[in-house]
Structures are given as structure tokens and as C-alpha cells.
Design an enzyme around this catalytic site. Structure first.
Site, PDB file in Angstrom:
ATOM      1  N   TYR A 100      -2.199  -0.595  10.360  1.00 17.96           N
ATOM      2  CA  TYR A 100      -2.160  -0.958   8.931  1.00 17.96           C
ATOM      3  C   TYR A 100      -0.795  -0.583   8.337  1.00 17.96           C
ATOM      4  O   TYR A 100      -0.190  -1.375   7.608  1.00 17.96           O
ATOM      5  CB  TYR A 100      -3.294  -0.233   8.212  1.00 17.96           C
ATOM      6  CG  TYR A 100      -3.458  -0.575   6.752  1.00 17.96           C
ATOM      7  CD1 TYR A 100      -3.840  -1.852   6.343  1.00 17.96           C
ATOM      8  CD2 TYR A 100      -3.261   0.392   5.763  1.00 17.96           C
ATOM      9  CE1 TYR A 100      -4.014  -2.153   4.994  1.00 17.96           C
ATOM     10  CE2 TYR A 100      -3.441   0.095   4.421  1.00 17.96           C
ATOM     11  CZ  TYR A 100      -3.815  -1.169   4.041  1.00 17.96           C
ATOM     12  OH  TYR A 100      -3.992  -1.468   2.700  1.00 17.96           O
ATOM     13  N   SER A 103       0.861  -1.180   0.000  1.00 17.93           N
ATOM     14  CA  SER A 103       0.000   0.000   0.000  1.00 17.93           C
ATOM     15  C   SER A 103       0.895   1.228   0.000  1.00 17.93           C
ATOM     16  O   SER A 103       2.055   1.152   0.438  1.00 17.93           O
ATOM     17  CB  SER A 103      -0.860  -0.009   1.260  1.00 17.93           C
ATOM     18  OG  SER A 103      -1.446   1.256   1.472  1.00 17.93           O
TER      19      SER A 103
HETATM   20  N1  LIG Z   1      -8.689  -0.594  -1.274  1.00 21.98           N
HETATM   21  C1  LIG Z   1      -7.671   0.194  -0.996  1.00 21.98           C
HETATM   22  O1  LIG Z   1      -7.854   1.420  -0.791  1.00 21.98           O
HETATM   23  C2  LIG Z   1      -6.274  -0.358  -0.961  1.00 21.98           C
HETATM   24  C3  LIG Z   1      -5.210   0.561  -1.014  1.00 21.98           C
HETATM   25  C4  LIG Z   1      -3.912   0.073  -0.933  1.00 21.98           C
HETATM   26  C5  LIG Z   1      -3.692  -1.282  -0.798  1.00 21.98           C
HETATM   27  N2  LIG Z   1      -4.745  -2.147  -0.758  1.00 21.98           N
HETATM   28  C6  LIG Z   1      -4.437  -3.576  -0.572  1.00 21.98           C
HETATM   29  O2  LIG Z   1      -4.980  -4.313  -1.650  1.00 21.98           O
HETATM   30  C7  LIG Z   1      -5.289  -5.646  -1.215  1.00 21.98           C
HETATM   31  C8  LIG Z   1      -6.715  -5.995  -1.633  1.00 21.98           C
HETATM   32  O3  LIG Z   1      -7.592  -5.096  -0.989  1.00 21.98           O
HETATM   33  P1  LIG Z   1      -9.081  -4.767  -1.484  1.00 21.98           P
HETATM   34  O4  LIG Z   1      -9.189  -3.304  -1.476  1.00 21.98           O
HETATM   35  O5  LIG Z   1      -9.412  -5.539  -2.694  1.00 21.98           O
HETATM   36  O6  LIG Z   1      -9.886  -5.294  -0.210  1.00 21.98           O
HETATM   37  P2  LIG Z   1     -11.325  -6.034  -0.084  1.00 21.98           P
HETATM   38  O7  LIG Z   1     -12.216  -5.635  -1.186  1.00 21.98           O
HETATM   39  O8  LIG Z   1     -11.756  -5.799   1.316  1.00 21.98           O
HETATM   40  O9  LIG Z   1     -10.911  -7.567  -0.260  1.00 21.98           O
HETATM   41  C9  LIG Z   1     -10.099  -8.195   0.699  1.00 21.98           C
HETATM   42  C10 LIG Z   1      -9.902  -9.651   0.326  1.00 21.98           C
HETATM   43  O10 LIG Z   1      -9.169 -10.279   1.395  1.00 21.98           O
HETATM   44  C11 LIG Z   1      -9.937 -11.390   1.866  1.00 21.98           C
HETATM   45  N3  LIG Z   1      -9.836 -11.565   3.312  1.00 21.98           N
HETATM   46  C12 LIG Z   1     -10.230 -10.689   4.281  1.00 21.98           C
HETATM   47  N4  LIG Z   1     -10.004 -11.241   5.497  1.00 21.98           N
HETATM   48  C13 LIG Z   1      -9.473 -12.468   5.274  1.00 21.98           C
HETATM   49  C14 LIG Z   1      -9.026 -13.513   6.120  1.00 21.98           C
HETATM   50  N5  LIG Z   1      -9.066 -13.420   7.450  1.00 21.98           N
HETATM   51  N6  LIG Z   1      -8.527 -14.650   5.547  1.00 21.98           N
HETATM   52  C15 LIG Z   1      -8.480 -14.756   4.211  1.00 21.98           C
HETATM   53  N7  LIG Z   1      -8.876 -13.813   3.360  1.00 21.98           N
HETATM   54  C16 LIG Z   1      -9.369 -12.674   3.891  1.00 21.98           C
HETATM   55  C17 LIG Z   1     -11.379 -11.064   1.523  1.00 21.98           C
HETATM   56  O11 LIG Z   1     -12.107 -12.277   1.470  1.00 21.98           O
HETATM   57  P3  LIG Z   1     -13.688 -12.269   1.847  1.00 21.98           P
HETATM   58  O12 LIG Z   1     -14.301 -11.124   1.080  1.00 21.98           O
HETATM   59  O13 LIG Z   1     -14.153 -13.575   1.371  1.00 21.98           O
HETATM   60  O14 LIG Z   1     -13.737 -12.038   3.310  1.00 21.98           O
HETATM   61  C18 LIG Z   1     -11.217 -10.407   0.163  1.00 21.98           C
HETATM   62  O15 LIG Z   1     -11.074 -11.378  -0.834  1.00 21.98           O
HETATM   63  C19 LIG Z   1      -5.088  -5.650   0.306  1.00 21.98           C
HETATM   64  O16 LIG Z   1      -3.830  -6.221   0.606  1.00 21.98           O
HETATM   65  C20 LIG Z   1      -5.086  -4.179   0.666  1.00 21.98           C
HETATM   66  O17 LIG Z   1      -4.362  -3.902   1.831  1.00 21.98           O
HETATM   67  C21 LIG Z   1      -6.026  -1.721  -0.855  1.00 21.98           C
END
Ligand SMILES: NC(=O)c1ccc[n+]([C@@H]2O[C@H](COP(=O)([O-])OP(=O)(O)OC[C@H]3O[C@@H](n4cnc5c(N)ncnc54)[C@H](OP(=O)(O)O)[C@@H]3O)[C@@H](O)[C@H]2O)c1
Length: 264
Positions: free
Chosen positions: A150, A137
């Protein structure tokens, strides 16, 4: 790396970035093991992808040893894996003193410990050439109020990626670190979107992020920071952190208000 025919393990495939990424990878001919925690969402995603019969799904909570073992021993990985994408993640936007022990542990376990342990377990089965892609991130390069836990988890995954990449130099396995900025997914609570709007922080779509991540895989880019001005702030923060301290101090009251911190 040409992604056609490559076996890829994608964690967090049921999330916003993961789902967009699954589609982009499948369109390039990859064979996916899609991981998440919701069986119906994963199966629906698999059936939407080109050549669904090429892909598999697995549900597991990666914070538990049982969950990680279920993934590591999935039959689709038996004959090897070309690319491991550690994408699953979670965050909780709140001042440190307002976070429970469970919330703190959950972020560190999922964002940091799980990718380290998965990577260690799968290293012997990674092909050479092979790729490990860790999704970090911009908060892995800038400490931001309300995100102390985080940030700790994402700074750690960046350090892990850099050190492991250097450790594996010459082995045929490359370690890539990819850092999105704010992205419109369920990861962020509504108050985070409201705060970003007030502060003028740009938010990407998951499709834009997935496109850039696929390019980073294809070009085997070791370090990717998504978006301006975040790219610049990360560099500025490394060279002149005092400047960023002062810029964030000016936003402190707004951030505290959206974090619902009691002194705000
Ligand atoms: N969105 C942002 O603003 C942002 C910015 C920078 C970096 N990121 C990074 O990008 C990556 C993806 O994020 P996203 O935005 O796509 O988030 P998201 O929409 O919340 O998706 C998170 C994913 O992680 C899975 N997950 C959550 N808790 C879990 C657990 N305990 N065990 C296994 N799987 C779990 C969820 O599965 P379920 O849905 O089935 O629970 C989902 O598939 C993350 O590493 C995040 O830190 C995101």
C-alpha cells in the site's frame, strides 16, 4: 476554484470517503459523475444528493482496461471535465510475505496504475482552469510495517502528483495531492481498528476528511496532509528517518500481532 456548476468525475464514490465527498460536492452545486462497482449503492447515493438529475453514475472495475475505457467514454465527460478526483483505492494489511501476488497486483493496479492511465486519457478533456485531485495517504509519506505494498502504491501517487503538477505548470491545470490519515471506512479491516486503538492512533470520520478535501479543492492546495501528529511525522520522516525507524521499531511487536504474522 468555485465548485458551483463544475463537472466532476469522482472515482470510488460508493466508498466511505467518496460518499461523504459526493454529498459535500453536490451541496456546493457540482455536477457529478459518480463511479464505483455497485450499481444499487451508486444509484441510492445519486438519489440522496441535491438535484439528483444533475448527476450520473457508472460502474467499472478500474483494474481492467475495459473498465477504464467505459469511464473515459462516458457521455457525461464528452463536453469536458473541470475536476478529476482519483479516489478509488484498496489496501491489504499484511506482511509482504503473507500477501498473494493477486493482492499485491490489485493494490498497485487500482491505487497507482488506474489513476495514472485515467489522468492521461482525460487530460485532453480537462478544462483550463482544471484540477486533478489525487487521494493519497499518510502512508504515502511514511513507510509503515504491514503496509509495504500500500505504501509503495501511495508513495508512487504522491511522486506522480508532484511531477505531473510541475510538468503542467502554466497550462491552467493544477495537480493536487490530498493525504488522509486513518479514516473509519470499509477500507480498513477490523484488526486495523483494533491495532489503532491499542496504539492510540486517531481515526477521522469520512465527513471530516471530505470537508478538508473540499477546502483543498476550493483553495487549490497542492499538498494536504490531514491531521496531527501525522503531518509532523511525515516531515520528520523526510528529514530524520532514523528517528521514525526507532519509534516504529518500538511498535513492531504490536503491529506484527495484528497483522497475524506467524513470527509475532
Ligand atoms: N480509510 C482510510 O483509512 C484511508 C486513509 C488514507 C487514505 N485513504 C484513501 O482514500 C481513498 C478512499 O478510501 P475509502 O476509505 O473511502 O475506501 P472504501 O470505503 O473501501 O471505498 C473504496 C472505493 O473504491 C472503490 N473500488 C474498490 N475496488 C475497486 C476497483 N477494483 N475498481 C473500481 N473501484 C474500486 C470501491 O467501490 P465498491 O465499493 O463499489 O467496490 C469504493 O467506492 C482511497 O484511495 C484510500 O487509499 C483511506
Amino acid at each position: 476554484m468555485n465548485l458551483d456548476g463544475k463537472r466532476i468525475l469522482l472515482t470510488g464514490a460508493s466508498g466511505g470517503i467518496g460518499e461523504a465527498l459526493a454529498l459535500a460536492l453536490a451541496e456546493r452545486g457540482a455536477h457529478l459523475l459518480l463511479h464505483g462497482r455497485q450499481p444499487l449503492a451508486l444509484e441510492r447515493l445519486r438519489l440522496q444528493l441535491p438535484a439528483p438529475e444533475r448527476h450520473h453514475t457508472l460502474c467499472a472495475d478500474l483494474r481492467s482496461a475495459e473498465g477504464r475505457l467505459a469511464l473515459i467514454h462516458h457521455p457525461a465527460l464528452e463536453s469536458g471535465v473541470d475536476i478529476l478526483i482519483n479516489n478509488a483505492g484498496t489496501n491489504h494489511f499484511a506482511w509482504l510475505e503473507d500477501q498473494s501476488e493477486e493482492q499485491i497486483a490489485s493494490q498497485l493496479e487500482l491505487n497507482t496504475l488506474a489513476p495514472l492511465l485515467l489522468t492521461r486519457a482525460l487530460l485532453p478533456r480537462l478544462t483550463r482552469p482544471g484540477l486533478i485531485m489525487n487521494v493519497g495517504s499518510s502512508f504515502g509519506g511514511i513507510g509503515y510495517p504491514g503496509y509495504s505494498v500500500y505504501c509503495a502504491s501511495k508513495f508512487a501517487i504522491r511522486g506522480f502528483s508532484e511531477a505531473l503538477g510541475r510538468e503542467l505548470a502554466g497550462s491552467g491545470i493544477k495537480v493536487l495531492h490530498f493525504a488522509p490519515r486513518a479514516t473509519r471506512t470499509h477500507l480498513n479491516a477490523p484488526e486495523v481498528y483494533a491495532m489503532n486503538a491499542e496504539l492510540g492512533t486517531h481515526t477521522d470520520t469520512p465527513e471530516e476528511v471530505a470537508d478538508q478535501l473540499v477546502q483543498s479543492l476550493e483553495r487549490e492546495r497542492t499538498r494536504t496532509w490531514v491531521g496531527w501528529p501525522e503531518k509532523l511525522f511525515v516531515r520528520l520522516n523526510a528529514l530524520l528517518p532514523g528517528l521514525v525507524d526507532r519509534a516504529l521499531a518500538r511498535q513492531h511487536a504490536v503491529i506484527a500481532r495484528f497483522a497475524h504474522h506467524k513470527e509475532a
